[in-house]
Motif scaffolding. Structure first.
Motif, PDB file in Angstrom:
ATOM      1  N   SER A 170      87.966  50.719  38.600  1.00 19.03           N
ATOM      2  CA  SER A 170      86.750  50.095  38.061  1.00 19.03           C
ATOM      3  C   SER A 170      86.506  50.575  36.634  1.00 19.03           C
ATOM      4  O   SER A 170      86.845  51.704  36.291  1.00 19.03           O
ATOM      5  CB  SER A 170      85.533  50.480  38.897  1.00 19.03           C
ATOM      6  N   THR A 171      85.907  49.693  35.851  1.00 21.97           N
ATOM      7  CA  THR A 171      85.631  50.013  34.450  1.00 21.97           C
ATOM      8  C   THR A 171      84.144  50.286  34.256  1.00 21.97           C
ATOM      9  O   THR A 171      83.299  49.583  34.827  1.00 21.97           O
ATOM     10  CB  THR A 171      86.061  48.837  33.547  1.00 21.97           C
ATOM     11  N   ALA A 172      83.831  51.298  33.471  1.00 25.62           N
ATOM     12  CA  ALA A 172      82.441  51.590  33.090  1.00 25.62           C
ATOM     13  C   ALA A 172      82.413  51.798  31.577  1.00 25.62           C
ATOM     14  O   ALA A 172      83.220  52.564  31.041  1.00 25.62           O
ATOM     15  CB  ALA A 172      81.927  52.827  33.805  1.00 25.62           C
ATOM     16  N   VAL A 173      81.509  51.083  30.904  1.00 25.35           N
ATOM     17  CA  VAL A 173      81.385  51.251  29.461  1.00 25.35           C
ATOM     18  C   VAL A 173      80.015  51.849  29.152  1.00 25.35           C
ATOM     19  O   VAL A 173      78.998  51.398  29.685  1.00 25.35           O
ATOM     20  CB  VAL A 173      81.561  49.925  28.694  1.00 25.35           C
ATOM     21  N   LEU A 174      80.042  52.884  28.322  1.00 28.46           N
ATOM     22  CA  LEU A 174      78.812  53.509  27.840  1.00 28.46           C
ATOM     23  C   LEU A 174      78.592  53.019  26.412  1.00 28.46           C
ATOM     24  O   LEU A 174      79.433  53.250  25.533  1.00 28.46           O
ATOM     25  CB  LEU A 174      78.984  55.038  27.882  1.00 28.46           C
ATOM     26  N   THR A 228      83.498  42.784  26.481  1.00 32.88           N
ATOM     27  CA  THR A 228      82.924  41.894  25.451  1.00 32.88           C
ATOM     28  C   THR A 228      84.005  41.274  24.577  1.00 32.88           C
ATOM     29  O   THR A 228      83.699  40.641  23.572  1.00 32.88           O
ATOM     30  CB  THR A 228      81.916  42.647  24.562  1.00 32.88           C
ATOM     31  N   THR A 229      85.247  41.486  24.949  1.00 32.07           N
ATOM     32  CA  THR A 229      86.371  40.830  24.264  1.00 32.07           C
ATOM     33  C   THR A 229      87.220  40.131  25.316  1.00 32.07           C
ATOM     34  O   THR A 229      87.175  40.509  26.497  1.00 32.07           O
ATOM     35  CB  THR A 229      87.258  41.858  23.539  1.00 32.07           C
ATOM     36  N   PRO A 230      87.973  39.079  24.911  1.00 30.33           N
ATOM     37  CA  PRO A 230      88.869  38.445  25.877  1.00 30.33           C
ATOM     38  C   PRO A 230      89.761  39.489  26.564  1.00 30.33           C
ATOM     39  O   PRO A 230      90.198  40.421  25.886  1.00 30.33           O
ATOM     40  CB  PRO A 230      89.707  37.491  24.998  1.00 30.33           C
ATOM     41  N   PRO A 231      89.988  39.396  27.858  1.00 29.89           N
ATOM     42  CA  PRO A 231      89.683  38.257  28.744  1.00 29.89           C
ATOM     43  C   PRO A 231      88.279  38.271  29.367  1.00 29.89           C
ATOM     44  O   PRO A 231      88.035  37.518  30.297  1.00 29.89           O
ATOM     45  CB  PRO A 231      90.762  38.386  29.831  1.00 29.89           C
ATOM     46  N   CYS A 232      87.341  39.072  28.839  1.00 33.60           N
ATOM     47  CA  CYS A 232      85.945  39.050  29.308  1.00 33.60           C
ATOM     48  C   CYS A 232      85.826  39.326  30.802  1.00 33.60           C
ATOM     49  O   CYS A 232      84.948  38.780  31.492  1.00 33.60           O
ATOM     50  CB  CYS A 232      85.263  37.712  28.979  1.00 33.60           C
ATOM     51  N   THR A 233      86.700  40.180  31.310  1.00 31.56           N
ATOM     52  CA  THR A 233      86.739  40.523  32.736  1.00 31.56           C
ATOM     53  C   THR A 233      85.386  41.052  33.213  1.00 31.56           C
ATOM     54  O   THR A 233      84.776  41.876  32.532  1.00 31.56           O
ATOM     55  CB  THR A 233      87.791  41.628  32.963  1.00 31.56           C
ATOM     56  N   GLU A 234      84.935  40.558  34.372  1.00 24.87           N
ATOM     57  CA  GLU A 234      83.634  40.973  34.893  1.00 24.87           C
ATOM     58  C   GLU A 234      83.758  42.195  35.811  1.00 24.87           C
ATOM     59  O   GLU A 234      84.818  42.803  35.876  1.00 24.87           O
ATOM     60  CB  GLU A 234      82.956  39.788  35.593  1.00 24.87           C
ATOM     61  N   HIS A 235      82.674  42.559  36.467  1.00 28.78           N
ATOM     62  CA  HIS A 235      82.580  43.777  37.299  1.00 28.78           C
ATOM     63  C   HIS A 235      82.724  45.033  36.451  1.00 28.78           C
ATOM     64  O   HIS A 235      83.343  46.010  36.879  1.00 28.78           O
ATOM     65  CB  HIS A 235      83.604  43.763  38.438  1.00 28.78           C
ATOM     66  N   VAL A 236      82.188  44.987  35.256  1.00 30.83           N
ATOM     67  CA  VAL A 236      82.143  46.179  34.412  1.00 30.83           C
ATOM     68  C   VAL A 236      80.760  46.810  34.573  1.00 30.83           C
ATOM     69  O   VAL A 236      79.741  46.123  34.483  1.00 30.83           O
ATOM     70  CB  VAL A 236      82.401  45.830  32.933  1.00 30.83           C
ATOM     71  N   ASN A 237      80.742  48.107  34.850  1.00 30.05           N
ATOM     72  CA  ASN A 237      79.477  48.854  34.971  1.00 30.05           C
ATOM     73  C   ASN A 237      78.993  49.209  33.571  1.00 30.05           C
ATOM     74  O   ASN A 237      79.594  50.060  32.919  1.00 30.05           O
ATOM     75  CB  ASN A 237      79.699  50.164  35.733  1.00 30.05           C
TER      76      ASN A 237
END
Ligand SMILES: [Zn+2]
Length: 278
Positions: A170-174, A228-237
């Motif tokens: 899973s990806t999480a961006v701060l 926020t860049t392509p491929p704009c993958t969802e399920h990011v925390n």
């Protein structure tokens, strides 16, 4: 004799063909993020001088990302896209959300300009954040100018994104907003090496104290979003800190000279919740 001449001509043609294909792939100005594993944090704004083209303006700009590649459809038709406008009137105080824990230390790192941003890749695996009990390890951080998230409808001068990944992928961006103010010396080591043009990854000579890049107050807003860049993958925390950090106008201008505009506009929040710490 005639046969040899034809063979020679074919060889020359083949060489020209190979050269032109190679030239296209290695053309840095149109290089781009490529992602075979779209959820990989390493690829969130990755390196690599090949792959589909996209940009921040014109026919390959954000309004068209969803049409550029089959893998980019989420950019056009996703329902949980980032960035968003964080309206304080929409904030809900969560009763269960635990305060963000950040464990950042001195770390070795390398820097590159990938054509979309300046990215610093973190070599040590001992930098992480903990979100409600789940640990996410820091992979890289990078910058946007102006900011991508808005606070009450306004962009900040810049935004810093720390991209993390958990053990299960899973990806999480701060996200940390940057406003114009005092010089921020914590960024001097990075700013003295900002690559003006697309570059290969280059090791930074000295370690960076990552903890000094953050504001003191770690109160945050969280929501479910996307790259926020392509491929704009969802399920990011997503975790966006409420307190911005400062940089001097000169520091901001140095980045803006390389990237006058590398932000995606805000996306519809829809039915998503924006939750604040208690
Ligand atoms: Zn970003």
């Amino acid at each position: 004799m005639k046969k040899n001449w034809k063979g020679c001509l074919f060889t020359i043609f083949a060489i020209i063909l190979v050269a032109s294909v190679t030239g296209c792939n290695s053309q840095p100005a149109i290089s781009s993020t490529t992602s075979t594993s779209s959820s990989s944090a390493n690829n969130a704004h990755a390196v690599v001088q090949k792959g589909p083209h996209w940009s921040y303006a014109g026919e390959e700009g954000p309004e068209h990302w969803g049409e550029l590649e089959k893998d980019f459809v989420a950019c056009g038709n996703g329902h949980e896209q980032s960035p968003v406008n964080i309206e304080h009137t929409h904030l809900e105080a969560s009763q269960t959300q635990q305060p963000l824990q950040v464990h950042y230390t001195n770390t070795k790192a390398s820097i590159l300009n990938n054509g979309h941003t300046v990215q610093i890749s973190v070599a040590d695996a001992n930098n992480n954040i903990v979100l409600d009990g789940t640990k996410f390890t820091l992979k890289q951080f990078h910058f946007h100018h102006p900011s991508e998230h808005q606070i009450d409808g306004k962009n900040a001068e810049m935004e810093l994104h720390f991209v993390h990944q958990s053990d299960n992928g899973s990806t999480a961006v701060l996200g940390v907003l940057i406003q114009s103010g005092k010089e921020n010396k914590a960024f001097n080591r990075i700013w003295s090496k900002l690559p003006k043009d697309i570059s290969q990854e280059a090791a930074l000579d000295e370690e960076i104290n990552l903890a000094t890049l953050l504001p003191k107050d770690l109160h945050s807003v969280r929501y479910n979003g996307s790259l926020t860049t392509p491929p704009c993958t969802e399920h990011v925390n997503w975790t966006v800190l409420e307190q911005p950090i400062e940089m001097s106008a000169d520091q901001i201008n140095q980045f803006a000279a390389i990237f006058p505009d590398n932000h995606r506009p805000v996306q519809q929040l829809g039915t998503r919740e924006l939750t604040a710490d208690k």
